[in-house]
Design an enzyme around this catalytic site. Structure first.
Site, PDB file in Angstrom:
ATOM      1  N   HIS A 190       0.820  -1.216   0.000  1.00  0.00           N
ATOM      2  CA  HIS A 190       0.000   0.000   0.000  1.00  0.00           C
ATOM      3  C   HIS A 190       0.847   1.256   0.000  1.00  0.00           C
ATOM      4  CE1 HIS A 190      -3.725  -2.210   1.484  1.00  0.00           C
ATOM      5  NE2 HIS A 190      -4.064  -1.571   0.395  1.00  0.00           N
ATOM      6  N   CYS A 489      -3.298  -3.201 -15.804  1.00  0.00           N
ATOM      7  CA  CYS A 489      -3.639  -2.207 -14.786  1.00  0.00           C
ATOM      8  C   CYS A 489      -2.912  -2.465 -13.468  1.00  0.00           C
ATOM      9  CB  CYS A 489      -5.141  -2.122 -14.556  1.00  0.00           C
ATOM     10  SG  CYS A 489      -5.856  -3.643 -13.941  1.00  0.00           S
TER      11      CYS A 489
HETATM   12  C1  PEP Z   1      -3.555  -6.339  -9.679  1.00  0.00           C
HETATM   13  O1  PEP Z   1      -3.725  -7.343  -8.995  1.00  0.00           O
HETATM   14  O2  PEP Z   1      -2.573  -6.171 -10.429  1.00  0.00           O
HETATM   15  C2  PEP Z   1      -4.539  -5.239  -9.644  1.00  0.00           C
HETATM   16  C3  PEP Z   1      -4.482  -4.254 -10.511  1.00  0.00           C
HETATM   17  O3  PEP Z   1      -5.484  -5.231  -8.676  1.00  0.00           O
HETATM   18  P1  PEP Z   1      -5.188  -4.962  -7.120  1.00  0.00           P
HETATM   19  O4  PEP Z   1      -3.797  -4.396  -7.004  1.00  0.00           O
HETATM   20  O5  PEP Z   1      -6.238  -4.020  -6.677  1.00  0.00           O
HETATM   21  O6  PEP Z   1      -5.315  -6.328  -6.541  1.00  0.00           O
END
Ligand code: PEP
Ligand code: MG
Length: 564
Positions: A190, A489
């Site tokens: 985070h 993403c």
């Molecule tokens: C991922 O897992 O790469 C993602 C974009 O989702 P999160 O980081 O929210 O799990």
């Protein structure tokens, strides 16, 4: 200075690009209960006082939440809830009644909880940092000493910490925090995600960081991960020069993402709520590639109503008009992001449990209300809304989701590709949806069988791992067979060098913290699609993550290599 690090170069993982220089400010360690603390004279009176201390901590966290942006607000509010946890108060009362002093009782109750959280693993284990943070603040309040954490800053400084609780990162004053260095933490923790979101240069997982003495001048490069302690004037000049060249190079970078030979790669923003949306809407990006809707509800104890959700989504869509896409992810609850109103009970291993779409299948009511709200907000704003599901593993799951999205009257559906099973079978998984989006944070976690919250495993979680790249390659090939677009993403989309590799593997869009867009745009502008394909083959052919990165750094345009 004792064993303090002096005139030395340290190295960590650069998670938020930019050069920064300033005196080191060491984040105060947690406050401990005195070893010789006397039993409380009257345990009942002491419990009232300790509860008041917990409440003070909760109120303080909420006040900080009020000054913070969206994502930060949710994290701070969720931490405040820990301070108000009745079970924690009760456990403290038990310790007081057994003859312990007030601070010691708080410490023992927190540790009892922490042991339980750690045994549960996954999300719960990750909250241990927040739990201990609450414990330490409460002990400080009980003892009447200053709260631990980042002290008040007099000048732009480099914050040095073992690790920063998300709550601390989220409330840093951007004007006075020139940079962040942590000894622990990983690429997808985070702290890293928040620092990038806030545009503060940051280096995590930097061994030896805590040996830096307070006040020592430190220069960091949040792109390369370099941390220079008591740097020579020449070293500072080199770093500043690199920073200035980076700024100059990026100043000319504007507009849609495109390779030097005109191949478009959309550059999108990752957002976590309304404020992020307003900020990204004002930024030079082509829309939103990931709206993490669960971030909006992290501190909600009851399910948000249709009306509440419609209002929020309307505000999120408005800044993007009707011509910039907004890709919304349905609630990715569970594992490291639990939602109180979507709790299916304790699990042995939450990261492998009923999270994401699996949870939506168990709570169809939550999914349907969310889709209805998204459809209402889309029609109210005329926005180009596309909805995708998290944690999809099979073609059946993808088909089920596509049907729900279409039944809600929404035009386009997609799925996150973040489970190797879905990547390997992308051709089947994407057959009845409109697009895929690689979540490389989880994809690395599941491919390498390494908990993404474990700083000690960050080498395994490196998205440059050839095995992770091979899984991404398989997913892109599956999407290409169907002629369907594939985006990224996860955090890797914002790594300028890796963005070239991903483009070479066939990715059509890259979504990231808006602060990372200019560098990725610049990187693309210096390379043709064939260059990217060549770089992708170099990375895929490497034996190790380090070799892959080194090969791409060596072979890319030197103007880029000089900046990253
Ligand atoms: C991922 O897992 O790469 C993602 C974009 O989702 P999160 O980081 O929210 O799990
Ligand atoms: Mg994920």
């Amino acid at each position: 200075m004792g064993s303090a690090v002096d005139q030395q170069n340290l190295h960590g993982i650069g998670v938020s690009a930019g050069a920064a220089y300033g005196p080191a400010v060491i984040v105060a360690p947690a406050v401990r209960a005195p070893a010789d603390e006397q039993p409380a004279a009257d345990p009942d009176v002491a419990l009232v006082e300790v509860k008041a201390a917990f409440e003070k901590v909760a109120v303080d966290l909420e006040q900080r939440a009020a000054r913070a942006d969206d994502t930060a607000q949710q994290i701070l509010k969720a931490t405040a809830l820990i301070a108000r946890d009745k079970g924690l108060h009760k456990a403290t009362g038990k310790q007081l009644a057994s003859g312990k002093g007030p601070a010691t009782s708080v410490h023992l109750a927190v540790e009892e909880y922490a042991a339980q959280f750690e045994a549960l693993g996954g999300y719960f284990a990750e909250r241990v940092t927040d739990l201990r943070d609450v414990g330490s603040r409460t002990i400080a309040a009980v003892l009447g000493v200053p709260a631990p954490g980042v002290p008040n800053l007099a000048e732009p400084s480099i914050i040095v910490a073992d690790d920063l609780a998300p709550a601390e990162t989220a409330t840093l004053d951007k004007a006075l925090v020139a940079g962040i260095v942590t000894q622990e933490g990983g690429r997808t923790s985070h702290t890293a995600i928040l620092a990038a979101q806030m545009g503060i240069p940051a280096v995590v997982h930097c061994e030896g960081a805590l040996d830096i003495a307070a006040g020592t001048p430190v220069a960091i490069d949040g792109g390369t991960g370099e941390v220079l302690v008591s740097p020579s004037p020449e070293n500072v000049a080199t770093l500043r020069d690199r920073g200035a060249r980076r700024e100059a190079a990026l100043a000319g970078s504007a507009g849609p993402g495109v390779t030097s030979d005109g191949h478009p790669v959309s550059l999108l923003a990752n957002i976590g709520g309304v404020e992020d949306a307003v900020e990204a809407g004002a930024a030079d990006c082509e829309g939103v590639g990931l709206f993490r809707t669960e971030f909006v509800f992290l501190s909600s104890s009851t399910a948000p109503t249709l009306e509440e959700q419609t209002q929020i989504y309307t505000k999120v869509f408005e800044p993007f008009g009707s011509d910039r896409r907004v890709i919304v992810r349905t609630l990715d609850a569970g594992a490291d992001k639990p939602l109180a109103f979507a709790d299916l009970g304790p699990e042995e291993n939450p990261a492998l449990g009923r999270r994401g779409l699996r949870l939506s299948q168990a709570r169809e009511d939550l999914l349907d209300t969310q889709l209805e709200a998204l459809a209402a907000a889309a029609s109210a704003t005329g926005a180009d809304v596309r909805v995708m599901a998290p944690m999809v593993a099979t073609a059946d799951e993808a088909d089920w989701f596509a049907q729900r999205v279409s039944a809600a009257g929404l035009a386009k559906s997609g799925v996150m590709i973040e489970v190797p099973a879905a990547a390997l079978r992308a051709r089947d998984v994407l057959a009845n949806v409109d697009f895929g989006s690689l979540g490389t944070n989880d994809l690395a976690q599941y491919t390498m069988a390494a908990d993404r919250m474990a700083g000690a495993l960050s080498a395994l979680l490196d998205p440059w791992q050839p095995a992770v790249l091979a899984v991404i390659d398989a997913a892109c090939k599956g999407a290409a067979e169907l002629g369907k677009p594939m985006g990224v993403c996860g955090e890797s989309g914002g790594d300028a060098l890796l963005a070239l590799v991903l483009t070479g593997l066939g990715v059509h869009s890259l979504s990231m913290a808006p602060s990372k867009v200019p560098m990725v745009r610049y990187a693309l502008s210096l390379h043709s699609l064939d260059d990217c394909r060549r770089l992708a083959q170099l990375a895929l052919g490497a034996r190790t993550a380090a070799d892959a990165l080194a090969a791409v750094r060596e072979a890319c345009n030197p103007d880029l290599a000089a900046l990253v």
